[in-house]
Scaffold this motif. Sequence first.
Motif, PDB file in Angstrom:
ATOM      1  N   UNK A 163      17.813  -8.092 -34.190  1.00 19.98           N
ATOM      2  CA  UNK A 163      18.042  -6.717 -34.675  1.00 19.98           C
ATOM      3  C   UNK A 163      19.581  -6.650 -34.654  1.00 19.98           C
ATOM      4  N   UNK A 164      19.976  -6.730 -33.427  1.00 15.30           N
ATOM      5  CA  UNK A 164      21.520  -6.391 -33.459  1.00 15.30           C
ATOM      6  C   UNK A 164      22.475  -7.625 -33.662  1.00 15.30           C
ATOM      7  N   UNK A 165      21.998  -8.934 -33.633  1.00 16.71           N
ATOM      8  CA  UNK A 165      22.675 -10.236 -33.532  1.00 16.71           C
ATOM      9  C   UNK A 165      23.560 -10.316 -32.535  1.00 16.71           C
ATOM     10  N   UNK A 166      23.376  -9.599 -31.366  1.00 12.22           N
ATOM     11  CA  UNK A 166      24.187 -10.046 -30.156  1.00 12.22           C
ATOM     12  C   UNK A 166      23.516 -11.364 -29.535  1.00 12.22           C
ATOM     13  N   UNK A 167      24.420 -11.968 -29.012  1.00 12.73           N
ATOM     14  CA  UNK A 167      24.044 -13.366 -28.533  1.00 12.73           C
ATOM     15  C   UNK A 167      24.734 -13.633 -27.118  1.00 12.73           C
ATOM     16  N   UNK A 168      23.743 -14.195 -26.250  1.00 17.74           N
ATOM     17  CA  UNK A 168      23.888 -14.612 -24.952  1.00 17.74           C
ATOM     18  C   UNK A 168      24.028 -16.227 -25.077  1.00 17.74           C
ATOM     19  N   UNK A 169      24.800 -16.608 -24.293  1.00 14.35           N
ATOM     20  CA  UNK A 169      25.137 -18.160 -24.172  1.00 14.35           C
ATOM     21  C   UNK A 169      25.164 -18.496 -22.767  1.00 14.35           C
ATOM     22  N   UNK A 170      24.168 -19.663 -22.462  1.00 17.29           N
ATOM     23  CA  UNK A 170      24.100 -20.274 -20.982  1.00 17.29           C
ATOM     24  C   UNK A 170      24.419 -21.628 -21.114  1.00 17.29           C
TER      25      UNK A 170
END
Length: 217
Positions: free
Chosen positions: A141-148
């Motif tokens: 929905x927001x295209x918010x991205x988390x990277x680990x």
Amino acid sequence: MGTVRFGNDHFAAITGYRDYAQGNLTICHVYYVKGLGHNMFSVGQLCDEDLEVAFRLNTCYVQNLEEDDFLTGSRDSNLYIISISEMAASSSGKSKKASLPPKLVPSTESKLELLHMDLCGPMRVASINGRKYILVIVDDYSRYTWVYFLRTKDEAPDMIIDFVTQVQRNLKAPILTIRTDNGTEFKNEKLQTFYAKLGIVHKISIARTPQQNGVVE
């Protein structure tokens, strides 16, 4: 529509494009260059589609990331020739279709309704603290991205469980669906049990379909 540059520094205009179909094999977005005597593949475009191209003394290979042969060819003097018609005839009904343009518009109406996940690696060079894998999570929905960053693929399930627990609590919204590829790091009993407990649906994307996996790619 742009130009094509050849090894002798000559340029030719691209005057159009269309999908090329031969039997069960379809290659999308094939350029038409007026006056060009051969149909030519662009190695750069193949690499942009996450395909691997390898040239040997008498053979060339184009493979996907699962190391399945997508195209193969043989050397003829200084050219590597790929016969599309022969490949289509030997495909035994398997459909090979080039990817569609990535999906630009979210298909969901609220945050965390659908999460896309992918794992990249191993990287050729590890980070300073020895991490060689990258777990990417994108909210549709927001295209918010988390990277680990992970040391091994085996760390992925525990990282996903910790992430899901934390993000649902912090954002006060439930995760309804998680979409991944067919990797073993995403398909295991530990995660399936965790998803079932929370009522999360796990969907597997179809290989090389950007309308499903193009967001996280």
